[in-house]
Motif scaffolding. Structure first.
Motif, PDB file in Angstrom:
ATOM      1  N   ALA A  62      -4.413 -50.304  10.256  1.00 20.34           N
ATOM      2  CA  ALA A  62      -3.268 -49.420  10.420  1.00 20.34           C
ATOM      3  C   ALA A  62      -3.721 -47.976  10.375  1.00 20.34           C
ATOM      4  N   GLY A  63      -2.969 -47.127  11.056  1.00 24.33           N
ATOM      5  CA  GLY A  63      -3.265 -45.707  11.055  1.00 24.33           C
ATOM      6  C   GLY A  63      -2.767 -45.045  12.325  1.00 24.33           C
ATOM      7  N   SER A  64      -3.104 -43.755  12.474  1.00 23.84           N
ATOM      8  CA  SER A  64      -2.700 -42.972  13.639  1.00 23.84           C
ATOM      9  C   SER A  64      -3.920 -42.752  14.540  1.00 23.84           C
ATOM     10  N   TYR A  65      -3.683 -42.872  15.824  1.00 22.53           N
ATOM     11  CA  TYR A  65      -4.738 -42.700  16.814  1.00 22.53           C
ATOM     12  C   TYR A  65      -4.181 -41.891  17.983  1.00 22.53           C
ATOM     13  N   VAL A  66      -5.092 -41.496  18.906  1.00 25.88           N
ATOM     14  CA  VAL A  66      -4.681 -40.716  20.079  1.00 25.88           C
ATOM     15  C   VAL A  66      -5.270 -41.366  21.331  1.00 25.88           C
ATOM     16  N   LEU A  67      -4.452 -41.499  22.383  1.00 26.35           N
ATOM     17  CA  LEU A  67      -4.910 -41.935  23.703  1.00 26.35           C
ATOM     18  C   LEU A  67      -5.145 -40.660  24.518  1.00 26.35           C
ATOM     19  N   LEU A  68      -6.441 -40.329  24.787  1.00 24.64           N
ATOM     20  CA  LEU A  68      -6.817 -39.097  25.480  1.00 24.64           C
ATOM     21  C   LEU A  68      -7.047 -39.408  26.954  1.00 24.64           C
ATOM     22  N   LEU A  69      -6.370 -38.708  27.878  1.00 25.43           N
ATOM     23  CA  LEU A  69      -6.444 -38.953  29.323  1.00 25.43           C
ATOM     24  C   LEU A  69      -6.858 -37.666  30.020  1.00 25.43           C
ATOM     25  N   THR A  70      -7.916 -37.773  30.874  1.00 23.89           N
ATOM     26  CA  THR A  70      -8.425 -36.602  31.601  1.00 23.89           C
ATOM     27  C   THR A  70      -8.693 -36.966  33.053  1.00 23.89           C
ATOM     28  N   ALA A  71      -8.744 -35.919  33.915  1.00 22.56           N
ATOM     29  CA  ALA A  71      -9.057 -36.090  35.344  1.00 22.56           C
ATOM     30  C   ALA A  71      -9.799 -34.857  35.821  1.00 22.56           C
ATOM     31  N   PRO A  72     -10.692 -34.979  36.857  1.00 20.43           N
ATOM     32  CA  PRO A  72     -11.363 -33.798  37.411  1.00 20.43           C
ATOM     33  C   PRO A  72     -10.343 -32.755  37.849  1.00 20.43           C
ATOM     34  N   GLY A  73     -10.630 -31.512  37.562  1.00 21.38           N
ATOM     35  CA  GLY A  73      -9.678 -30.456  37.874  1.00 21.38           C
ATOM     36  C   GLY A  73      -8.953 -29.957  36.647  1.00 21.38           C
ATOM     37  N   ASP A  74      -9.461 -30.304  35.440  1.00 21.12           N
ATOM     38  CA  ASP A  74      -8.921 -29.814  34.165  1.00 21.12           C
ATOM     39  C   ASP A  74      -7.563 -30.402  33.812  1.00 21.12           C
ATOM     40  N   ALA A  75      -7.227 -31.541  34.351  1.00 22.83           N
ATOM     41  CA  ALA A  75      -5.977 -32.205  33.947  1.00 22.83           C
ATOM     42  C   ALA A  75      -6.238 -32.992  32.668  1.00 22.83           C
ATOM     43  N   THR A  76      -5.414 -32.747  31.624  1.00 19.89           N
ATOM     44  CA  THR A  76      -5.593 -33.420  30.336  1.00 19.89           C
ATOM     45  C   THR A  76      -4.228 -33.665  29.710  1.00 19.89           C
ATOM     46  N   THR A  77      -4.070 -34.823  29.076  1.00 17.79           N
ATOM     47  CA  THR A  77      -2.869 -35.107  28.295  1.00 17.79           C
ATOM     48  C   THR A  77      -3.226 -36.102  27.196  1.00 17.79           C
ATOM     49  N   THR A  78      -2.436 -36.120  26.111  1.00 23.72           N
ATOM     50  CA  THR A  78      -2.662 -37.047  25.005  1.00 23.72           C
ATOM     51  C   THR A  78      -1.373 -37.787  24.686  1.00 23.72           C
ATOM     52  N   ILE A  79      -1.534 -39.021  24.199  1.00 23.09           N
ATOM     53  CA  ILE A  79      -0.393 -39.847  23.781  1.00 23.09           C
ATOM     54  C   ILE A  79      -0.736 -40.409  22.401  1.00 23.09           C
ATOM     55  N   LYS A  80       0.219 -40.262  21.422  1.00 19.26           N
ATOM     56  CA  LYS A  80      -0.021 -40.727  20.056  1.00 19.26           C
ATOM     57  C   LYS A  80       0.177 -42.233  19.966  1.00 19.26           C
ATOM     58  N   LEU A  81      -0.760 -42.884  19.249  1.00 16.36           N
ATOM     59  CA  LEU A  81      -0.673 -44.321  18.993  1.00 16.36           C
ATOM     60  C   LEU A  81      -0.514 -44.524  17.476  1.00 16.36           C
ATOM     61  N   THR A  82       0.452 -45.354  17.105  1.00 17.33           N
ATOM     62  CA  THR A  82       0.683 -45.630  15.682  1.00 17.33           C
ATOM     63  C   THR A  82       0.554 -47.122  15.431  1.00 17.33           C
ATOM     64  N   VAL A  83      -0.304 -47.454  14.475  1.00 15.29           N
ATOM     65  CA  VAL A  83      -0.492 -48.846  14.086  1.00 15.29           C
ATOM     66  C   VAL A  83      -0.019 -48.970  12.628  1.00 15.29           C
ATOM     67  N   GLU A  84       0.944 -49.880  12.390  1.00 17.57           N
ATOM     68  CA  GLU A  84       1.515 -50.055  11.053  1.00 17.57           C
ATOM     69  C   GLU A  84       1.120 -51.402  10.479  1.00 17.57           C
ATOM     70  N   SER A  85       1.111 -51.422   9.142  1.00 20.20           N
ATOM     71  CA  SER A  85       0.904 -52.701   8.461  1.00 20.20           C
ATOM     72  C   SER A  85       2.193 -53.502   8.521  1.00 20.20           C
ATOM     73  N   PRO A  86       2.113 -54.818   8.377  1.00 17.24           N
ATOM     74  CA  PRO A  86       3.346 -55.629   8.411  1.00 17.24           C
ATOM     75  C   PRO A  86       4.269 -55.271   7.239  1.00 17.24           C
ATOM     76  N   THR A  87       5.639 -55.312   7.330  1.00 15.99           N
ATOM     77  CA  THR A  87       6.606 -55.023   6.272  1.00 15.99           C
ATOM     78  C   THR A  87       6.691 -56.208   5.326  1.00 15.99           C
ATOM     79  N   ALA A  88       6.653 -55.969   3.880  1.00 16.04           N
ATOM     80  CA  ALA A  88       6.699 -57.057   2.876  1.00 16.04           C
ATOM     81  C   ALA A  88       8.098 -57.638   2.770  1.00 16.04           C
ATOM     82  N   SER A  89       8.289 -59.030   2.506  1.00 14.32           N
ATOM     83  CA  SER A  89       9.596 -59.699   2.365  1.00 14.32           C
ATOM     84  C   SER A  89      10.149 -59.425   0.951  1.00 14.32           C
ATOM     85  N   PRO A  90      11.542 -59.224   0.630  1.00 17.07           N
ATOM     86  CA  PRO A  90      12.108 -58.962  -0.719  1.00 17.07           C
ATOM     87  C   PRO A  90      11.980 -60.187  -1.615  1.00 17.07           C
ATOM     88  N   SER A  91      11.630 -60.035  -3.039  1.00 11.49           N
ATOM     89  CA  SER A  91      11.459 -61.129  -4.017  1.00 11.49           C
ATOM     90  C   SER A  91      12.813 -61.516  -4.634  1.00 11.49           C
TER      91      SER A  91
END
Length: 603
Positions: A549-578
């Motif tokens: 789990a954690g935060s990551y970035v999808l980095l996208l580039t192309a010739p001609g100085d085109a650049t963009t980023t997209i955030k990726l979030t990975v979470e741990s599974p949610t615990a069941s109530p006791s």
């Protein structure tokens, strides 16, 4: 046939009957289609097609009608029964069939070159060998250096009108060393004015040298093929030979050697070829000139004698005087009819022969992105020595280098003919997938001049913006796949950028370093390159969340100085109530306010 009456046939030194007999013997044994001299050739040979006269200036011939070797090839075929045997020259010796190595190579190279550019001419190298034999004895028996240049210049006599044509200097003595009159030059004996038009650089040494056998043989072949001649036809073959030297004996001599070499030759070392001796200027007049034909005087027939005839009576009027010899009426001799002189038609010079250089006229750089057409194409101008444009020249454009750029139809070569302005533009170039530089080379077909080269470059396609098309934030639980898809639009200056290559990298949360854990693409990698489709769209494959789990970035580039980023979030599974723990229920209060007592058991 008399065995050794004469080894060689001299022009003018042998009577017309002997010449005719010699040629007839050759015609019977080895040259069936050879044209014999006229039987009334008392004044010398006549130039076919020239009205029995030759130009006093040597116009219309490559050599200026200079002298040549008159030796004939060996007569290998025995006489036919009943054939005349006297007054016919006989030459023997297999060495006559040997041609020096460099000279033979020059003739064969010229044939191959001209057959590739003018196949309809059907030039045989043996014709060049026949002319080279009578003009210079195969470059003086092959006395040439490693480049094919004669060890010393081969020069004909001064063409000053004394026994020869009168040709004033045309080259300032550059080729013949004479600033007053011209002289035939080199192994193929070109006069300088003819060489100025037909000279070639066949050995690519940067010079058109009439004393170089390769240059001279190529020029001679082109000259013989002029006027759209087909040398497989006897009439065109004869015209070609006569255009070289306007003499019937020259035609017959060259034709004899041509037929002789066609039956077989062999190569001999340079400098060891058999050199002929007798030339047409040996105490004879210059070939190509003529003497008017004068009919033989009429001889009175003898008067028959006898005793049975009655004698005339001198006393009767009108009777002849018996004391005087009888006279026979004479028939008036008609003056010879001289046919009108046909004008000499100069050979048609092929356009390629006139070209001295190809000049590049394209402006700007030749650059195109991958898989697109070049906006400009290589263009050249075909120019002569004076810088004037030449129309009708075939220019070959060739793509060279490591590239998949092609002409229309997928070819790497294209032939283009110059227009009235002397310009030739290559067909449109289509860039392939490979980037880098390559060369387009322009040459003149059938002309050994330096090529003109153009440098072209294929670049990557470019984009200046990458934009995600719709979609929710990218979130997933460890061990699962991101449910959201990723699609991008690539643009360049606001327009779609199809074909651009987009690189996608899964990086850490700061987007500066490729991640070593967390999400991956479907194939398990964290870097890939995709090409935008025709609409400039790029669709990424499915993303796997991974097990961290954690935060990551999808980095996208192309010739001609085109650049963009997209955030990726990975979470741990949610615990069941006791569930809550059990407890004793509270007593219920009574109406009096005190707890009700439980009923006691009956006694």
């Amino acid at each position: 046939m008399s065995a050794h009456l004469s080894r060689r046939l001299r022009k003018g030194a042998t009577s017309g009957a002997v010449v005719a007999a010699a040629v007839a013997a050759l015609a019977a044994s080895q040259a069936p289609e050879m044209i014999p001299p006229p039987t009334d050739n008392a004044g010398g040979d006549r130039a076919i097609g020239a009205g029995d006269t030759a130009s006093p200036t040597g116009d219309g011939s490559a050599t200026g009608n200079s002298p040549y070797y008159t030796e004939l090839p060996p007569l290998n075929t025995p006489n036919k029964p009943g054939a005349p045997t006297a007054n016919v020259p006989v030459i023997t010796g297999p060495a006559q069939a040997g041609i020096p190595a460099s000279v033979l190579a020059a003739y064969q190279r010229a044939e191959q070159s001209i057959r590739s550019t003018n196949p309809g001419c059907n030039l045989p190298w043996q014709l060049l060998a026949g002319i080279g034999k009578v003009e210079s004895g195969q470059a003086r028996g092959g006395r040439v250096d490693a480049n094919g240049t004669t060890l010393s210049p081969i020069l004909g006599p001064v063409l000053n009108g004394v026994g020869f044509a009168n040709i004033s200097d045309t080259d300032g003595g550059a080729f013949d060393g004479d600033r007053t009159h011209d002289r035939a030059v080199g192994p193929m004996q070109f006069i300088p004015s003819t060489w100025a038009t037909w000279g070639q650089d066949a050995n690519s040494d940067g010079k058109k040298d009439p004393n170089n056998i390769y240059d001279a043989a190529q020029a001679a072949g082109l000259y013989l093929c002029a006027n759209d001649r087909n040398l497989a036809l006897k009439a065109d073959l004869d015209r070609a030979i006569l255009s070289y030297n306007r003499s019937t004996e020259y035609l017959n001599t060259v034709t004899s050697w041509f037929e002789y070499y066609r039956r077989g030759t062999h190569q001999v070392p340079d400098g060891t070829g058999v050199l002929p001796v007798d030339r047409s200027d040996g105490r004879t007049r210059h070939p190509g000139t003529t003497t008017p034909f004068t009919p033989a005087p009429t001889t009175p027939a003898p008067t028959p004698s006898g005793t049975g005839a009655p004698k005339p009576d001198p006393t009767k009027p009108g009777q002849p005087d018996p004391t005087k010899p009888p006279t026979k009426p004479t028939t008036p001799v008609k003056p010879p009819v001289t046919p009108p002189t046909k004008p000499t038609v100069p050979p048609v010079v092929p356009p390629a022969v006139k070209v001295v250089r190809l000049s590049a006229v394209s402006t700007g750089s030749l650059t195109a992105p991958t898989e697109t057409s070049f906006a400009k194409t290589p263009t050249v101008a075909a120019l002569d020595a004076a810088g004037a444009p030449i129309a009708g020249v075939v220019v070959r454009f060739e793509i060279t280098g490591t590239t998949d750029t092609r002409f229309p139809g997928g070819g790497t070569t294209a032939n283009v003919t110059t227009g009235s302005a002397g310009l030739a533009a290559a067909p449109a170039l289509r860039a392939g997938e490979k980037t880098g530089t390559f060369t387009v080379k322009a040459t003149v077909v059938g002309r050994g001049i330096e090529a003109t080269r153009f440098t072209a470059t294929v670049t990557e396609r470019q984009a200046d913006a990458l934009t995600r098309v719709g979609g929710d934030p990218l979130t997933a639980t460890t061990g699962t796949t991101f449910a959201q898809s990723v699609q991008l639009k690539a643009t360049l200056k606001g327009a779609l950028a199809p074909g651009v290559l987009v690189t996608a990298v899964i990086a850490d949360a700061e987007g500066t370093t490729a991640s070593t854990d967390g999400p991956t693409f479907k194939d398990g990698t964290r870097t890939l390159t995709l090409k935008a489709d025709a609409n400039g769209l790029v669709s990424l494959p499915a993303l796997l969340a991974g097990d961290k789990a954690g935060s990551y970035v999808l980095l996208l580039t192309a010739p001609g100085d085109a650049t963009t980023t997209i955030k990726l979030t990975v979470e741990s599974p949610t615990a069941s109530p006791s569930p809550s723990p059990s407890s004793t229920p509270e007593p219920t209060p009574s109406s009096s306010g005190s707890p009700e007592a439980s009923p006691s058991p009956s006694s």
